[in-house]
Design a protein around this motif. Structure first.
Motif, mmCIF file in Angstrom:
data_model
loop_
_atom_site.group_PDB
_atom_site.id
_atom_site.type_symbol
_atom_site.label_atom_id
_atom_site.label_comp_id
_atom_site.label_asym_id
_atom_site.label_seq_id
_atom_site.Cartn_x
_atom_site.Cartn_y
_atom_site.Cartn_z
ATOM 1 N N ARG A 26 68.840 16.832 92.664
ATOM 2 C CA ARG A 26 70.052 17.626 92.866
ATOM 3 C C ARG A 26 70.700 17.237 94.194
ATOM 4 N NH1 ARG A 26 67.739 23.446 91.677
ATOM 5 N NH2 ARG A 26 65.800 22.299 91.902
ATOM 6 N N ILE A 125 74.787 28.698 99.966
ATOM 7 C CA ILE A 125 73.646 29.419 100.541
ATOM 8 C C ILE A 125 73.819 29.437 102.061
ATOM 9 C CG2 ILE A 125 71.134 29.428 100.825
ATOM 10 C CD1 ILE A 125 71.050 27.664 98.241
ATOM 11 N N VAL A 164 61.440 24.317 104.846
ATOM 12 C CA VAL A 164 60.694 24.958 103.741
ATOM 13 C C VAL A 164 61.626 25.207 102.564
ATOM 14 C CG1 VAL A 164 59.535 27.106 103.062
ATOM 15 C CG2 VAL A 164 58.954 26.005 105.221
ATOM 16 N N MET A 165 62.788 25.767 102.867
ATOM 17 C CA MET A 165 63.717 26.114 101.784
ATOM 18 C C MET A 165 64.236 24.865 101.078
ATOM 19 S SD MET A 165 67.340 28.115 101.885
ATOM 20 C CE MET A 165 68.222 26.672 102.435
ATOM 21 N N THR A 167 62.878 21.966 100.833
ATOM 22 C CA THR A 167 61.802 21.372 100.028
ATOM 23 C C THR A 167 61.614 22.144 98.732
ATOM 24 O OG1 THR A 167 60.689 20.664 102.050
ATOM 25 C CG2 THR A 167 59.361 20.702 100.036
ATOM 26 N N ALA A 168 61.612 23.473 98.839
ATOM 27 C CA ALA A 168 61.425 24.309 97.648
ATOM 28 C C ALA A 168 62.541 24.086 96.635
ATOM 29 C CB ALA A 168 61.363 25.780 98.045
ATOM 30 N N LEU A 169 63.728 23.784 97.135
ATOM 31 C CA LEU A 169 64.879 23.573 96.244
ATOM 32 C C LEU A 169 65.008 22.114 95.808
ATOM 33 C CD1 LEU A 169 67.552 25.823 98.020
ATOM 34 C CD2 LEU A 169 66.205 26.358 95.987
ATOM 35 N N ARG A 170 64.018 21.312 96.153
ATOM 36 C CA ARG A 170 64.012 19.879 95.807
ATOM 37 C C ARG A 170 65.233 19.163 96.368
ATOM 38 N NH1 ARG A 170 60.337 18.667 91.761
ATOM 39 N NH2 ARG A 170 59.521 20.430 90.571
#
Lengths: 171, 428
Positions: A26, A125, A164-165, A167-170
């Protein structure tokens, strides 16, 4: 006879879940809204990402201040190499946009990014990160700037949350 | 998305694992008081954090939670006789008190003192608010008793159930944080469930399917605010508190009782979903209690004689396609609790988060995982007590309220989010 729900929820059956890439990368655009957050974005951008693009500043054409919308909107992003990129074009080719501001810094430029997101129907975001010496009122001021424009707003107590965020959202 | 090692880090709670050590810092709900109703009643087997334990109430009413198995030959003490201030193994008569101390080994002369040399592992078990709580950490670090509001109000103002959920604790708990699913999965129940329907705030839930979220860290965990458009330049806010490691509150509706959950690991592939309801200022009505016992609201109907839901994976959760097609339920499963549990169990016993694709509105979940990992690391590496251990962190309420659009919810709802004995919840 065992129901299919019972069968498929065992650890053994879970190992047969089909392994394949179920998403394409993405396009995330990460924009620092102020000088303090620009330093953070610059640091984070040095890591390996899954196609995310990082921008450390935002500038406007004269007369195109926050609140200008549509075709009249002219704003440029500065990438890490210092090149000027057209905000609207960058947003247009994104999947989602993240704006970052340090608590208490001037984050009004978010409205220009939000206009571009609205124009192309992209999720925005907002992330408020701490700044040394910032007060609750400073955090509140940042939230006031971001709240009308963001679909998800996060107040993080640590700067590591950006990474962190993303990475979590790719990203 | 998490890497496999991060997923393992968060999901594994046996002794010696980082999350296991962290869970062992807290008082956790272990049993309902009704499970040990009177002195010398039958003992109850329970597994928590991967440890098989046995709970009993002795002749004097004292509570004990000890290793399930006799130190002699490894027999399960569940078969034991609960008599004369101890639990006697039916195999060779060894007897244990509530601390796990062996007090009688019939085959050995009493003068030998052999019994004194035998002691089973035991944990404290206290009764509060209709719940038996245990603390499984080092005795010297035992925190003060829990102070959740539901267990401090008179018993006729609260109602607690538990149900077996057959998957890892984390995916269950993440459902409690993720309020964005309510407008879809539970939409039918907002209009039909007796413990939800009729609240003025429901119209905002049903009228605005794209809530906007704000996630703010607080001392014990997180506050997750979901806002929807309302009339007169206002937002309708629903604020979900998460207190580490496994407490989630559901924002209230009208004057219905407040509810929420604990998600307590049994082992890595099962957890107890504890569901509480309470009202801060009045006794629950007969009809409310009847509805709860009938599995309405966040409660479920059981397989008789167990705490396993009647609708479970063995019967495909009593899937009702006609109700789904008619829009009575969104997923075809009846009841809020089982709507959640059925989907969460379908993720597999331990959800593979390396394959998930989170979106921006999942930031509550992302932040919770981050805080859990950060706290477990700080505990293991530096001995820092994690958030949520301090009973002051328990004194948080969920809230639902209308605020002017220029008011921050953390400010506008500041008082609403505090526990105030005798003061009604803030709810629309």
């Amino acid at each position: 006879m065992l129901s299919e729900s019972a069968r498929m929820t065992t650890a053994h059956e879970a190992s047969f879940r089909i392994q394949y890439p179920n998403s394409k990368p993405r396009a995330a655009k990460v924009i620092a809204l102020d000088g303090e957050s620009a330093k953070l974005v610059d640091e984070i951008a040095q890591q390996k990402w899954n196609g995310a693009k990082f921008f450390t500043s935002l500038s406007f054409a004269s007369g195109a201040e926050p609140g200008t919308t549509g075709a009249g909107m002219k704003a440029w992003l500065s990438d890490l190499a210092g090149r000027a990129m057209d905000l609207v074009a960058e947003v247009a080719e994104s999947d989602f946009v993240v704006v970052i501001t340090a608590a208490g810094e001037d984050a009004r430029a978010v409205s220009v990014v939000a206009d571009a997101c609205k124009l192309h129907n992209k999720t925005l975001i907002g992330l408020v990160v701490p700044k040394a010496g910032a007060s609750e009122a400073d955090v509140g001021a940042s939230l006031d700037h971001l709240r009308p424009h963001t679909r998800m707003l996060v107040v993080a107590s640590g700067r590591d949350y950006i990474e962190v965020m993303l990475t979590a959202l790719r990203a | 998305m998490l890497r496999k090692e991060q997923n393992d880090y968060l999901c594994q709670t046996n002794a010696g694992t980082p999350m296991g050590e962290m869970f062992r810092c807290y008082w956790m709900p272990a049993l309902l008081s009704e499970e040990l109703p009177e002195p010398d009643c039958p003992p109850v087997r329970i597994k928590l954090l991967g440890e098989r334990l046995l709970a009993f109430r002795d002749s004097e009413g004292k509570l004990g939670l000890i290793d399930e198995f006799c130190a002699h030959r490894g027999v399960s003490l569940w078969f034991g006789r609960n008599e004369e201030c101890g639990l006697r193994c039916p195999y060779h008569g060894w007897k244990y008190d509530v601390t796990g101390q062996c007090v009688d080994v019939p085959s050995e002369p009493e003068e030998s003192g052999y019994a004194k040399k035998i002691k089973l592992k035991s944990y404290p078990l206290i009764e509060k608010g209709g719940v038996l709580w245990t603390y499984m950490g080092p005795p010297e670090k035992q925190p003060p008793e829990p102070m959740w509001e539901f267990c401090t109000v008179p018993l006729n103002q609260s109602f607690m159930t538990k149900r077996l959920q057959e998957n890892n604790w984390l995916q269950a708990m993440e459902g409690g944080i993720d309020s964005s699913h309510v407008s879809f999965l539970h939409r039918g129940d907002l209009s039909n469930d007796p413990l939800f329907k009729g609240a003025a705030g429901n119209k905002y839930n049903l009228g605005d399917m794209r809530p906007v979220f704000e996630v703010v860290e607080n001392e014990g965990g997180l506050l997750i605010g979901a806002r929807r458009n309302a009339e007169d330049d206002q937002y309708y806010w629903r604020i979900t508190p998460w207190v580490m490691p496994c407490y989630t509150g559901v924002p209230p509706r009208g004057d219905h009782p407040i509810h929420g959950h604990f998600w307590v690991p049994i082992d890595d592939e099962n957890c107890w979903a504890w569901s509480y309801d309470y009202h801060p200022t009045r006794p629950l009505t007969e009809s409310e209690v009847a509805a709860m016992k009938d599995g309405k609201g966040i409660h479920v109907k059981y397989v008789p004689g167990t705490y396993r839901p009647l609708a479970n994976k063995d019967n495909d959760y009593l899937m009702n396609r006609a109700a789904q097609k008619a829009g009575k339920t969104f997923s075809g499963i009846e009841g809020i609790g089982m709507q959640d549990a059925s989907l969460q169990e379908s993720m597999g016993p331990i959800c593979d988060r390396t394959k998930e694709n989170l979106v921006g509105t999942d930031n509550g979940i992302i932040m919770a995982r981050h805080r859990l990992m950060r706290a477990a690391k700080a505990l293991v590496e530096k001995g820092i007590t994690p958030p949520g251990v301090d009973p002051e962190h328990h004194k948080v309420r969920q809230a639902a309220l209308l605020l002017k659009r220029d008011v921050q919810y953390k400010d506008g709802a500041k008082e609403a989010l505090k526990v105030k004995p005798g003061v009604r919840q803030t709810s629309v």
